[in-house]
Design a protein around this motif. Structure first.
Motif, mmCIF file in Angstrom:
data_model
loop_
_atom_site.group_PDB
_atom_site.id
_atom_site.type_symbol
_atom_site.label_atom_id
_atom_site.label_comp_id
_atom_site.label_asym_id
_atom_site.label_seq_id
_atom_site.Cartn_x
_atom_site.Cartn_y
_atom_site.Cartn_z
ATOM 1 N N GLU A 368 2.351 -19.964 1.256
ATOM 2 C CA GLU A 368 1.906 -18.639 1.652
ATOM 3 C C GLU A 368 3.109 -17.690 1.709
ATOM 4 N N GLY A 370 3.796 -13.634 3.234
ATOM 5 C CA GLY A 370 3.211 -12.504 3.947
ATOM 6 C C GLY A 370 4.182 -11.346 4.106
ATOM 7 N N GLN A 372 4.616 -7.396 6.425
ATOM 8 C CA GLN A 372 4.150 -6.454 7.443
ATOM 9 C C GLN A 372 5.015 -5.194 7.362
ATOM 10 N N ASP A 418 -0.554 -5.138 7.800
ATOM 11 C CA ASP A 418 -0.331 -6.328 8.626
ATOM 12 C C ASP A 418 -0.963 -7.528 7.924
ATOM 13 N N LEU A 419 -0.186 -8.167 7.002
ATOM 14 C CA LEU A 419 -0.655 -9.354 6.267
ATOM 15 C C LEU A 419 0.392 -10.449 6.389
#
Length: 496
Positions: A368, A370, A372, A418-419
């Motif tokens: 993963e 991510g 933000q 926001d991921l």
């Protein structure tokens, strides 16, 4: 038509039947007598039973089978045609045909057989060729065989003999040398000095003398060279000019040392045949030698058929399977040629290694990534950038946590995007950056997070196989389990 039979008058009417006159009856009778007499005449003649065609390694063979040995005569050869005449032979009508055999790999186009129009008791077999080739007629009992062309082995042997004749000539042949046309791989390449000529009805001997003066060669002209030549050449190599003159006049030339010999082409061809015959005679007188040629990578049995065409009439070749070698008995030159051929063919065959892996692995592999993003802007007197208005005197723009606004500047509380990845202790990590101004009017937050989990696995086996190029290989794996099976005989068990 009326008849009177025993006092009874009978009338008969013929309807729809053609009437035949006496003259027609006589003609038909004469034809039947002639046909019968012709068949009776053919009864005593030899008969052609079959005419067949076959291809023998590139050469065409026509076989004529008669009921008994026949007398034949080979007719004068025409251009691209060979014919023979069989005397006192009967040819059945079903064999009086023309056979189309041009699709076969041979120099033959058609094979025709018919009765001689001059003498009906003779039969002519004509073979039409694709090109002029050598022909050979042989009679064995009641079979007559016509061989057209040469087999591949005979052509290879002839090329090798030509190499023996030409090995005395060092360096490339001149383009006008008549041996260039019969030498395998030889091509005409003109390399002489550029010259220009303008002759009209000039004696060919004088032209040859002028070319000899320009070339620097000595020249010998045969007494059979006669005639005149008319030509106009501009800036051509002298050897090309000589080649043109010789070809146009039906002459040939060859070089021996620094001497050019010119003669009619037929005379030179006969000379070449005589030289080959002398080379054969000389080879028959040479002593025989025996040499063992070892084969390292290939099989001696596989290379033997490739070397046999290089043997002379007295040569012999044998294979020793125990040592994987070839025993050659022949003249020294022939043995050397065979040895060179075996060395060029006996090469290492490339090997191919095929390897694989059989792996057992779990399916819980995850990865993963991510991100933000946070942004905050404030306009007020406290930050030094007032709006200058009574309302609104303060402006603040930024991201907040839905339902729980927090103080500005806290990472994670003012993200517009926001991921994040699922980070935590022992599972991934994050990197955060806060960029802001001294007065706090501008704030920019960014945080990158990544997570990767790998599943466990292990290699069960690593099968591999080594084989030669273009050779099939196979790997088998299994377990052999013996079992007992009862045979038809009593008290007899067999283990499998």
């Amino acid at each position: 038509m009326k008849f009177l039979l025993k006092g009874i008058f009978i009338s008969v009417y013929l309807i729809g039947l053609p009437l035949i006159s006496n003259s027609q009856t006589q003609i038909q009778s004469q034809q039947s007598v002639q046909s019968s007499s012709k068949q009776n005449d053919n009864i005593g003649l030899n008969k052609v039973e079959d005419i067949s065609f076959e291809v023998l390694d590139g050469a065409g063979v026509v076989t004529i089978k008669t009921s008994s040995p026949a007398k034949y005569e080979q007719l004068s050869k025409e251009e691209a045609k060979v014919s023979i005449k069989l005397e006192d032979v009967y040819l059945p009508p079903e064999l009086q045909v023309s056979r189309d055999v041009k699709d076969f790999d041979s120099p033959v186009n058609f094979v025709s057989s018919f009765s001689d129009p001059v003498e009906e008791s003779d039969v002519i077999v004509a073979v039409e060729l694709k090109e002029d080739v050598s022909s050979q007629v042989q009679q064995i009992g009641n079979l007559i065989k016509i061989k057209l062309g040469k087999t591949k082995v005979e052509k290879l042997t002839e090329e090798k003999e030509t190499e023996f004749v030409l090995e005395e000539e060092k360096g490339p042949l001149w383009a006008f040398d008549f041996r260039t046309a019969t030498t395998p791989g030889a091509k005409k390449a003109y390399r002489g000095q550029l010259v220009s000529f303008d002759f009209k009805d000039a004696d060919i001997r004088d032209v040859l003398r002028i070319l000899a003066d320009i070339s620097g060669f000595n020249i010998i002209v045969s007494s059979g060279v006669k005639g005149t030549v008319t030509l106009k050449l501009s800036n051509v190599p002298w050897d090309q000019a000589l080649d043109v003159v010789l070809e146009d006049s039906g002459l040939g030339g060859f070089v021996e040392g620094n001497v050019i010999k010119v003669a009619p082409l037929k005379a030179l061809q006969q000379r070449q045949i005589a030289i080959r015959a002398a080379a054969k005679s000389k080879e028959r007188l040479e002593p025989l030698t025996t040499k063992q040629v070892f084969v390292n990578y290939a099989s001696a049995e596989e290379l033997t058929p490739l070397a046999e065409p290089l043997l002379s009439d007295r040569g012999d070749i044998k294979v020793d399977t125990r040592t994987n070698s070839i025993l050659v008995t022949d003249t020294g030159a022939r043995v050397g040629q065979i040895e060179e051929l075996v060395k060029s063919l006996d090469t290492r065959t490339p090997q191919v290694l095929i390897e694989s892996r059989i792996v057992q692995a779990t399916l819980d592999f995850t990865r993963e990534l991510g991100v933000q993003w946070g942004f905050n802007y404030r306009a007020s007197a406290a930050t030094g950038n007032p709006t200058g208005a009574i309302f609104p005197s303060n402006i603040g723009v930024g991201g907040v946590v839905p339902g729980n606004p927090g103080p500005f500047g806290s990472i994670g509380d003012n993200f517009l995007i926001d991921l994040p990845a699922a980070v935590g202790t022992g599972s991934g990590g994050a990197l955060g950056i806060v960029l802001g101004s001294i007065t706090g009017a501008y704030d920019l937050d960014i945080r990158l997070s990544a997570l990767e989990n790998r599943g466990d696995g292990r290699i069960l086996s690593s099968p591999k196989v080594l084989t030669l190029d273009n050779q099939a290989a196979r790997i088998e794996q299994g377990v052999s389990i013996p079992f007992l099976q009862r045979e038809p005989k009593p008290n007899l068990w067999m283990q499998h």
